[in-house]
Design a protein around this motif. Sequence first.
Motif, PDB file in Angstrom:
ATOM      1  N   VAL A  57      12.028  86.982   9.566  1.00 44.84           N
ATOM      2  CA  VAL A  57      11.649  86.405  10.812  1.00 44.84           C
ATOM      3  C   VAL A  57      11.354  87.417  11.990  1.00 44.84           C
ATOM      4  N   CYS A  58      10.237  87.671  12.466  1.00 45.98           N
ATOM      5  CA  CYS A  58       9.935  89.004  13.358  1.00 45.98           C
ATOM      6  C   CYS A  58       9.642  88.173  14.655  1.00 45.98           C
ATOM      7  N   GLN A  59      10.321  88.207  15.712  1.00 44.09           N
ATOM      8  CA  GLN A  59      10.346  87.596  16.916  1.00 44.09           C
ATOM      9  C   GLN A  59       9.518  88.383  17.755  1.00 44.09           C
ATOM     10  N   LYS A  60       8.461  87.607  18.478  1.00 42.92           N
ATOM     11  CA  LYS A  60       7.728  88.350  19.643  1.00 42.92           C
ATOM     12  C   LYS A  60       8.276  88.057  20.997  1.00 42.92           C
ATOM     13  N   PRO A  61       9.040  88.891  21.633  1.00 43.77           N
ATOM     14  CA  PRO A  61       9.533  88.474  22.863  1.00 43.77           C
ATOM     15  C   PRO A  61       8.829  88.547  24.008  1.00 43.77           C
ATOM     16  N   ASP A  62       7.758  89.282  24.187  1.00 43.60           N
ATOM     17  CA  ASP A  62       6.985  89.762  25.375  1.00 43.60           C
ATOM     18  C   ASP A  62       6.067  88.435  25.794  1.00 43.60           C
ATOM     19  N   LYS A  63       6.114  88.040  27.165  1.00 44.00           N
ATOM     20  CA  LYS A  63       5.622  87.000  27.776  1.00 44.00           C
ATOM     21  C   LYS A  63       5.179  87.415  29.210  1.00 44.00           C
ATOM     22  N   ILE A  64       4.260  86.401  29.511  1.00 40.49           N
ATOM     23  CA  ILE A  64       3.615  86.775  30.797  1.00 40.49           C
ATOM     24  C   ILE A  64       3.154  85.216  31.059  1.00 40.49           C
ATOM     25  N   SER A  65       2.942  85.038  32.595  1.00 36.38           N
ATOM     26  CA  SER A  65       2.466  83.753  33.184  1.00 36.38           C
ATOM     27  C   SER A  65       1.732  83.850  34.370  1.00 36.38           C
ATOM     28  N   GLY A  66       1.065  82.938  34.653  1.00 33.59           N
ATOM     29  CA  GLY A  66       0.073  82.978  35.823  1.00 33.59           C
ATOM     30  C   GLY A  66      -1.010  81.781  35.764  1.00 33.59           C
ATOM     31  N   ARG A  67      -1.438  81.834  36.868  1.00 33.58           N
ATOM     32  CA  ARG A  67      -2.432  80.692  36.782  1.00 33.58           C
ATOM     33  C   ARG A  67      -3.744  80.940  35.884  1.00 33.58           C
ATOM     34  N   LEU A  68      -4.062  79.996  35.095  1.00 36.18           N
ATOM     35  CA  LEU A  68      -5.091  80.385  34.105  1.00 36.18           C
ATOM     36  C   LEU A  68      -6.456  80.179  34.945  1.00 36.18           C
ATOM     37  N   LEU A  69      -7.258  80.945  35.218  1.00 34.05           N
ATOM     38  CA  LEU A  69      -8.413  81.170  35.928  1.00 34.05           C
ATOM     39  C   LEU A  69      -9.741  80.947  34.943  1.00 34.05           C
ATOM     40  N   GLY A  70      -9.568  81.075  33.787  1.00 37.84           N
ATOM     41  CA  GLY A  70     -10.741  81.031  32.836  1.00 37.84           C
ATOM     42  C   GLY A  70     -10.342  81.232  31.420  1.00 37.84           C
ATOM     43  N   VAL A  71     -11.222  80.298  30.607  1.00 42.09           N
ATOM     44  CA  VAL A  71     -10.861  80.781  28.977  1.00 42.09           C
ATOM     45  C   VAL A  71     -12.174  80.635  28.449  1.00 42.09           C
ATOM     46  N   SER A  72     -12.472  81.646  27.394  1.00 42.69           N
ATOM     47  CA  SER A  72     -13.521  81.677  26.652  1.00 42.69           C
ATOM     48  C   SER A  72     -13.256  81.740  25.269  1.00 42.69           C
ATOM     49  N   ARG A  73     -14.049  81.676  24.060  1.00 47.81           N
ATOM     50  CA  ARG A  73     -13.480  82.264  22.873  1.00 47.81           C
ATOM     51  C   ARG A  73     -12.898  83.648  22.610  1.00 47.81           C
ATOM     52  N   ASN A  74     -13.383  84.456  23.494  1.00 47.62           N
ATOM     53  CA  ASN A  74     -12.591  85.777  23.306  1.00 47.62           C
ATOM     54  C   ASN A  74     -11.150  85.880  24.082  1.00 47.62           C
ATOM     55  N   GLY A  75     -10.850  85.117  25.078  1.00 50.95           N
ATOM     56  CA  GLY A  75      -9.584  85.226  25.692  1.00 50.95           C
ATOM     57  C   GLY A  75      -9.563  84.626  26.890  1.00 50.95           C
TER      58      GLY A  75
END
Length: 897
Positions: free
Chosen positions: A362-380
């Motif tokens: 079980v390999c944990q991924k600890p790094d997180k960020i947060s903020g207002r979501l300003l846009g979403v596309s298929r790529n990111g």
Amino acid sequence: MERRESFQERRKRQQARRRLLGKLAAVLIGAVFLFGLCKKTADQFLLTGEKKQDSYIGIEDAGHMVWLLADCRQEQPTQALEETTDAAQEFDGDNTQAAVVSAHAAGSRSTPDQVLDLMKKFQAESDDGYLTWTQAKQYFSCLPGSRELFLGGAYTGTERVEEADWYDWFDRAKRKYDAAGRIREETVVVLGILKGDENGPGDAQESAQAALMREMGTASGGKKDAQSQKTELRILTQNGVRMAASATFLTESMQFCPVRAIVREDCLYAVRNRLTEPVILKNVWMIETTGQSIHGFWKDCEFSGAAAVEVKTDSAEGQRTEENRESDWKRDRKSTTVVSDTAQLSEAVCDLTFETGKPVIVCQKPDKISGRLLGVSRNGAEIEGHGTIPFSEDLQCYRLYGRLSQMDIGELKIGYGFTDFVVEDGTIEAALAVREEKMETIRVLIKTSGYANSVHQAVELFADCDCRIWNVENELTTLEKGQRLVITRDSPLFDQTGRITIEPKILTGHLMLSGVERAQGQANYRGRLELVRREDGIVVINELPLEEYLYGVVPGEMPASYPLEALKSQAICARTYAYERLQRAGLPEYGAHVDDSTAFQVYQNLAEQGQTTQAVKETSGQVLFYGEEPAQTYYYSTSCGYGTDLSVWRGTRAEAYPYLCAQAIDERNMELTRQLGGQESVAAMAPILQQAQLLEQSDVMEAFLRQRDGDFYEKEEPWYRWSYRAETVDEKALWERVWIRAQADGQCVFVPGEAGEWNAVKERTKLSENTGKIREIRVTKRSSGGAAQELLIESENGQVRIQSEYSIRYVLCDGKTQAVRQDGSRAAVTSLLPSSFFQVSTFKEDGFVIGYTLIGGGYGHGIGMSQNGAKHMAEASVSAEEILTFFYKGCQLKMIS
């Protein structure tokens, strides 16, 4: 006198003694060697026997594979039946009689049923569960010609069948009996067994017979029990939920062990072999993990099980400070990992590695960020304060509040900061929606004049108060009241982030965009404006409170002169539509929920009006729901006396939206709706539905369109009845319109194929082969309520079918003929007929159509609420809630706040 021993004699005696000792040593060495050789031979024998024991094919797995082949064979074109004597030849000696009996049985039972009977019989007779050669030959008898495909060793009698020999036969038989290739192999890791109607971990270790009976049918009936399959035999794998026909998949030893499985559709039938290479599952939500068990969530299901576990995490995590952790994800690095001493974690995104005979890593991924979501596309995703970050190919989205569930990208909330993003090596690995909060603001993309483009080449703006201009990092400057500011793509204001915000310093301030013309002239905007630099120009987003957005919507959708209760029903419909777009943004690639055009809801085309604003305020927060979801509150201008359902829009399942039903829009139905008291049962609504179904017949529809009487609410409206007479037919232009619709919607124009089937037009040549001079135009299919759903155009060279009300209205509109309303007034009809509620008649010369006439009724698509119907209902003292209950049967008003 004693004689002394001579030197020579003593020497001889010593030599004899040494020879004797040498012989004894040689014998001892030989004995030890012989013992070792015997032991090695015995060990090899025992190991060979053990290996052979493990390599035998089981009765159940073999039965599943024969059943699959027999079932596939039944679905292939009929083959000649084998003679009874031919079937008997597949047996030896004393078993000939059994073969004859089996072959005769085939006349009364299907071959797959025979396999089930044999499998039950073999299991009852067997002590160890392995298939013998005698039993294999009986299985072969169920598949004519299959015995010749077995090329394994020389078997006799009750000798067990080697697994390798059986699979060699199965591969050959599969090519013969499964020509369609439905049987396949799949790498499978069983994560858990699901039991019952709810997703979640289960403890059902069901018997092989129960599994087989549910998946393949009982021997007595041979019918599949679909409900049992769905609720009792489901297992969760890394590929999603599958059905298990074999008890092998339900055993504890199979959990978390990678195998190669025999699969058809979504059902697993047999384990071909265990895999030695690892299988990695990316970005799993781990609920809890210890050194001896794991409890996770995957593919919308929980799973858990006992297993040796090694937990790994980023070795740098403990060394990074909060300050540098914020930007650490940007580095292009591969995280190093260390094994945790405690092997415990909870509520984390992890990669799981499964490998036969080894602990689950079980390999944990600890790094997180947060903020207002300003846009979403298929790529990111573009996240405020972090810029645009690409999505991982293995992206997973989880909803952590309420009932734990998985989401798709479209459900991420644009304009809000409710989501944490797990980042590794510069990509977003997972999105975690951590809480549900009020969604009170909406983001509207403002298009250019005439709604021609989503991107502006330059923006000129001013305000009725002082405004601050800022980006996420800094306050940039101030825009004073009345001052005009022109911003182009190369403006230095964009230098830092490529995004700037202009916001009034007072809550009631308004911003104006010069050069963006609407019907009211100069439009003004509440809230704030965001300007986003793109390669092709500037995108303008108006972010404002939802209720204030509706102030600018309702006047453009319904005249302010209409009765207040009608305006209130319109306000609730508009709010419901907007709220649904808040849940799933309509333009995520622009960072907007909607735009200001007719593609969504017209916004700020007409100035705000006191009556419409009052309607919004009096219904503040009210949204129409069907069950737990916002209703689809479609509306249109005027009915012909009847509305229709979603079947007029090709590809839409009308049964999924039962509240959008076809019905007469009259006083009698209003009274019946009141009596129903909000019910939507089939029995209660039968009288309403049966009325509308009569209009599916063209002669009944034509008779209805020619009458003007009845107690229909809109019978005095000009668009209640209309006519359209095309004196001449420009065939070239008409066929061009057909081709335009074929390009726009690949499933609305059809031509006949060689075998009599209808094929969607993908190439112009296919359409051209069926065009030419027109012989006839007629409606061949209508929806409930009478709307044209399918139009047939017969030409000198073939036939063309056009489906969906929009395409039909487009094709028959020549762009120059005017429609004549029932009050005698004329209206230009430039691109679409007023509605699809019409009957067509043609006039001809020499057998070819030279013109056509339509008699019709209504204006708009006819689905949901008729706005003029709502007006006349309100004039008859019907409340807004009753209006909505009439048009959206079974829906309820709820407060979203």
